[in-house]
Design a protein around this motif. Sequence first.
Motif, PDB file in Angstrom:
ATOM      1  N   GLU A  19       0.832  -1.207   0.000  1.00  0.00           N
ATOM      2  CA  GLU A  19       0.000   0.000   0.000  1.00  0.00           C
ATOM      3  C   GLU A  19       0.863   1.252   0.000  1.00  0.00           C
ATOM      4  O   GLU A  19       1.884   1.320   0.679  1.00  0.00           O
ATOM      5  CB  GLU A  19      -0.894   0.021   1.250  1.00  0.00           C
ATOM      6  CG  GLU A  19      -1.905  -1.110   1.317  1.00  0.00           C
ATOM      7  CD  GLU A  19      -2.767  -1.039   2.565  1.00  0.00           C
ATOM      8  OE1 GLU A  19      -3.996  -1.082   2.421  1.00  0.00           O
ATOM      9  OE2 GLU A  19      -2.199  -0.934   3.676  1.00  0.00           O
ATOM     10  N   GLY A  20       0.449   2.241  -0.786  1.00  0.00           N
ATOM     11  CA  GLY A  20       1.051   3.560  -0.730  1.00  0.00           C
ATOM     12  C   GLY A  20       2.434   3.683  -1.311  1.00  0.00           C
ATOM     13  O   GLY A  20       3.228   4.528  -0.880  1.00  0.00           O
ATOM     14  N   VAL A  21       2.754   2.887  -2.343  1.00  0.00           N
ATOM     15  CA  VAL A  21       4.080   2.941  -2.969  1.00  0.00           C
ATOM     16  C   VAL A  21       4.140   4.105  -3.955  1.00  0.00           C
ATOM     17  O   VAL A  21       3.277   4.238  -4.825  1.00  0.00           O
ATOM     18  CB  VAL A  21       4.399   1.629  -3.695  1.00  0.00           C
ATOM     19  CG1 VAL A  21       5.780   1.702  -4.349  1.00  0.00           C
ATOM     20  CG2 VAL A  21       4.323   0.447  -2.737  1.00  0.00           C
ATOM     21  N   SER A  22       5.168   4.933  -3.833  1.00  0.00           N
ATOM     22  CA  SER A  22       5.368   6.050  -4.759  1.00  0.00           C
ATOM     23  C   SER A  22       6.836   6.135  -5.152  1.00  0.00           C
ATOM     24  O   SER A  22       7.718   5.954  -4.309  1.00  0.00           O
ATOM     25  CB  SER A  22       4.942   7.376  -4.126  1.00  0.00           C
ATOM     26  OG  SER A  22       3.561   7.404  -3.836  1.00  0.00           O
ATOM     27  N   PHE A  23       7.092   6.371  -6.415  1.00  0.00           N
ATOM     28  CA  PHE A  23       8.458   6.615  -6.882  1.00  0.00           C
ATOM     29  C   PHE A  23       8.415   7.203  -8.284  1.00  0.00           C
ATOM     30  O   PHE A  23       7.390   7.122  -8.982  1.00  0.00           O
ATOM     31  CB  PHE A  23       9.314   5.339  -6.858  1.00  0.00           C
ATOM     32  CG  PHE A  23       8.835   4.237  -7.769  1.00  0.00           C
ATOM     33  CD1 PHE A  23       9.177   4.202  -9.118  1.00  0.00           C
ATOM     34  CD2 PHE A  23       8.036   3.217  -7.271  1.00  0.00           C
ATOM     35  CE1 PHE A  23       8.743   3.183  -9.945  1.00  0.00           C
ATOM     36  CE2 PHE A  23       7.587   2.186  -8.090  1.00  0.00           C
ATOM     37  CZ  PHE A  23       7.943   2.180  -9.430  1.00  0.00           C
ATOM     38  N   THR A  24       9.524   7.800  -8.684  1.00  0.00           N
ATOM     39  CA  THR A  24       9.694   8.315 -10.033  1.00  0.00           C
ATOM     40  C   THR A  24      10.945   7.696 -10.626  1.00  0.00           C
ATOM     41  O   THR A  24      11.988   7.641  -9.974  1.00  0.00           O
ATOM     42  CB  THR A  24       9.822   9.845 -10.033  1.00  0.00           C
ATOM     43  OG1 THR A  24       8.617  10.418  -9.515  1.00  0.00           O
ATOM     44  CG2 THR A  24      10.053  10.375 -11.442  1.00  0.00           C
ATOM     45  N   LEU A  25      10.835   7.217 -11.852  1.00  0.00           N
ATOM     46  CA  LEU A  25      11.973   6.628 -12.555  1.00  0.00           C
ATOM     47  C   LEU A  25      12.252   7.465 -13.791  1.00  0.00           C
ATOM     48  O   LEU A  25      11.465   7.492 -14.729  1.00  0.00           O
ATOM     49  CB  LEU A  25      11.657   5.181 -12.936  1.00  0.00           C
ATOM     50  CG  LEU A  25      12.793   4.360 -13.544  1.00  0.00           C
ATOM     51  CD1 LEU A  25      13.908   4.148 -12.532  1.00  0.00           C
ATOM     52  CD2 LEU A  25      12.264   3.008 -14.033  1.00  0.00           C
ATOM     53  N   ALA A  26      13.373   8.163 -13.760  1.00  0.00           N
ATOM     54  CA  ALA A  26      13.742   9.075 -14.843  1.00  0.00           C
ATOM     55  C   ALA A  26      14.683   8.386 -15.830  1.00  0.00           C
ATOM     56  O   ALA A  26      15.260   7.337 -15.531  1.00  0.00           O
ATOM     57  CB  ALA A  26      14.410  10.322 -14.258  1.00  0.00           C
ATOM     58  N   PRO A  27      14.868   8.972 -17.013  1.00  0.00           N
ATOM     59  CA  PRO A  27      15.812   8.405 -17.975  1.00  0.00           C
ATOM     60  C   PRO A  27      17.197   8.230 -17.368  1.00  0.00           C
ATOM     61  O   PRO A  27      17.658   9.060 -16.582  1.00  0.00           O
ATOM     62  CB  PRO A  27      15.826   9.453 -19.097  1.00  0.00           C
ATOM     63  CG  PRO A  27      14.465  10.074 -19.034  1.00  0.00           C
ATOM     64  CD  PRO A  27      14.134  10.135 -17.572  1.00  0.00           C
ATOM     65  N   SER A  28      17.835   7.115 -17.702  1.00  0.00           N
ATOM     66  CA  SER A  28      19.177   6.728 -17.245  1.00  0.00           C
ATOM     67  C   SER A  28      19.215   6.252 -15.797  1.00  0.00           C
ATOM     68  O   SER A  28      20.291   5.979 -15.269  1.00  0.00           O
ATOM     69  CB  SER A  28      20.192   7.860 -17.442  1.00  0.00           C
ATOM     70  OG  SER A  28      20.318   8.184 -18.812  1.00  0.00           O
ATOM     71  N   ASP A  29      18.049   6.140 -15.146  1.00  0.00           N
ATOM     72  CA  ASP A  29      17.995   5.680 -13.759  1.00  0.00           C
ATOM     73  C   ASP A  29      17.629   4.200 -13.676  1.00  0.00           C
ATOM     74  O   ASP A  29      16.884   3.679 -14.512  1.00  0.00           O
ATOM     75  CB  ASP A  29      16.951   6.468 -12.968  1.00  0.00           C
ATOM     76  CG  ASP A  29      17.420   7.860 -12.601  1.00  0.00           C
ATOM     77  OD1 ASP A  29      18.611   8.162 -12.815  1.00  0.00           O
ATOM     78  OD2 ASP A  29      16.594   8.647 -12.102  1.00  0.00           O
TER      79      ASP A  29
END
Length: 206
Positions: A19-29
């Motif tokens: 529950e409640g998972v948040s993340f951002t995956l940007a280019p080259s990451d």
Amino acid sequence: MVLRVKNLSVARGGVAVLEGVSFTLAPSDALVVKGPNGIGKTTLLRTVAGLQPAFKGTVEAPEDSLAYAAHSDGLKSMLSVAENLEFWAHVFGQKDITQAVDAFDLSDLRNRLAGSLSAGQKRRLGLARLLVTARPIWILDEPTVSLDTASVALFAQAVQRHLSSGGSALLATHIDLGLQANILDVGPFKAVAGATAISGYDEAFL
């Protein structure tokens, strides 16, 4: 291309597991998902990849930007190595399989039927499909299963080249691939015992 996951809750068999998972995956990451067996890493990756619906929250990614590889190699046993890659290249609107063959050391196996390969060779061929998708965001669930040390190194090099060219990778693995990667420990997101999914929620056929 950026993948954004916001307040995501995922369920398995109608029961919430994370529950409640948040993340951002940007280019080259690269982002490595960690957690004990059974906590819901595969369910999370399947939901992010769009293979099952989210319980709550959102997954935002550009259209046709995601490529998913999991435990199944997804091969046609009566086609050769080259024919399997050519098939998937056609599915994704690509033609050249040379990079995929070279990256996973499949040159000597090009004409072998996929059904005659060892487990490790099948795994290399299954992973090589990623390189003919031309999709920038890879979602990988235990990608090194059945691979020997040399093949793990080939895979790690392929991922590193993908990142260096502006791609990104979200992966669950227990093996250190030597990548510059952030860690997402999903332990703190374990669902409260007894939490259930919405009425009628069913991911069984997706």
